[in-house]
Design a protein around this motif. Structure first.
Motif: not given
Length: 254
Positions: A37-40, A66-76, A78-80, A98-102
């Motif tokens: 919740a804090k990340e996204v 790069d070994g990042k989870s897709m959850t982290q990819v989304y958060a990163d 979204k944060a730009g 597009k809605e889910t940042y790829g």
């Protein structure tokens, strides 16, 4: 303050969620929910639905190059963050993701990919949904064969891209939500966060009284009591002069 069930625009509620103050908030009360919740940092129901879906095994266990989870990819994304641009494996995926940042998040996205790139009809797309939702490896393998043959026939993407795409879909087999399910969960999460924002004492009273329904009631009560103390609310121990069988507010007006 009255609560309009069609209004999900209260900044204080979204601040509570984004701060990870989510003990007792539906679907987000675990350590995992608080962290993401804090990340996204969701600020609307659409983003909250995505968050609830992103903390399921499908997105958490799927990794990028790069070994990042897709959850982290989304958060990163979204944060730009500059090292995480929104990218698509193929241009045809942009309208779908597009809605889910790829990032592939929902069952419906997998179905749409299969329809657009592999020519799946509605029956075949539903078979894919069942393979994802029911986590059936044998059914998924059969769908994969149909998918790869379909992408070859359609000729929109190379077979290398088709293989990569289906690997995403296979990973979602670990557990991916359908979007309507995620949105309904998000609405309930918002309601519970609203109660924690504006009816704090009542919130803790109700949650403490339902703690016995949890798998580990003593741990649940301890966590709720500690959480309440962080909000300067004291939970008093049992006393003979207070013969209540349940947790009760000392001031019913609060």
């Amino acid at each position: 303050m009255s609560f309009n069930i069609n209004n999900f625009e209260d900044d204080k509620v979204w601040d509570l969620i984004c701060d990870g103050n989510t003990k007792g908030v539906f679907q987000l009360e675990s350590s995992l929910g608080k962290h993401w919740a804090k990340e996204v940092k969701p600020r609307n129901v659409k983003e909250l639905a995505a968050l609830i879906s992103l903390i399921r095994p499908g997105c958490l266990k799927a990794k990028d190059a790069d070994g990042k989870s897709m959850t982290q990819v989304y958060a990163d994304r979204k944060a730009g963050k500059p090292n995480s641009p929104v990218e698509y494996l193929h241009e045809s995926l942009e309208p779908i993701l597009k809605e889910t940042y790829g990032v592939l998040v929902y069952q419906e996205q997998s179905m749409k990919i299969a329809q657009v790139l592999a020519g799946f009809d509605l029956k075949e797309a539903d078979a894919l949904r069942k393979a994802i939702g029911k986590k059936k490896a044998d059914l998924m393998e059969a769908v994969k064969e149909t998918f790869l043959k379909g992408t070859e026939k359609m000729g929109i993407v190379t077979q290398e891209v088709a293989e990569e795409l289906f690997s995403w879909i296979e990973k979602s087999n670990r557990y991916a939500f359908n979007k309507s399910h995620a949105v309904s969960y998000a609405i309930n999460a918002y309601w519970s966060a609203y109660c924690k924002t504006y009816r704090l004492k009542k919130f803790y009273e109700k949650y403490l009284n339902r703690a016995d329904r949890k798998p580990k009631p003593d741990i649940e009560k301890k966590q709720l009591i500690m959480d309440a103390r962080r909000s300067d609310i004291d939970i008093l121990p049992p006393r003979l002069q207070h013969l209540h069988t349940d947790f009760t507010r000392s001031n019913d007006k609060d």
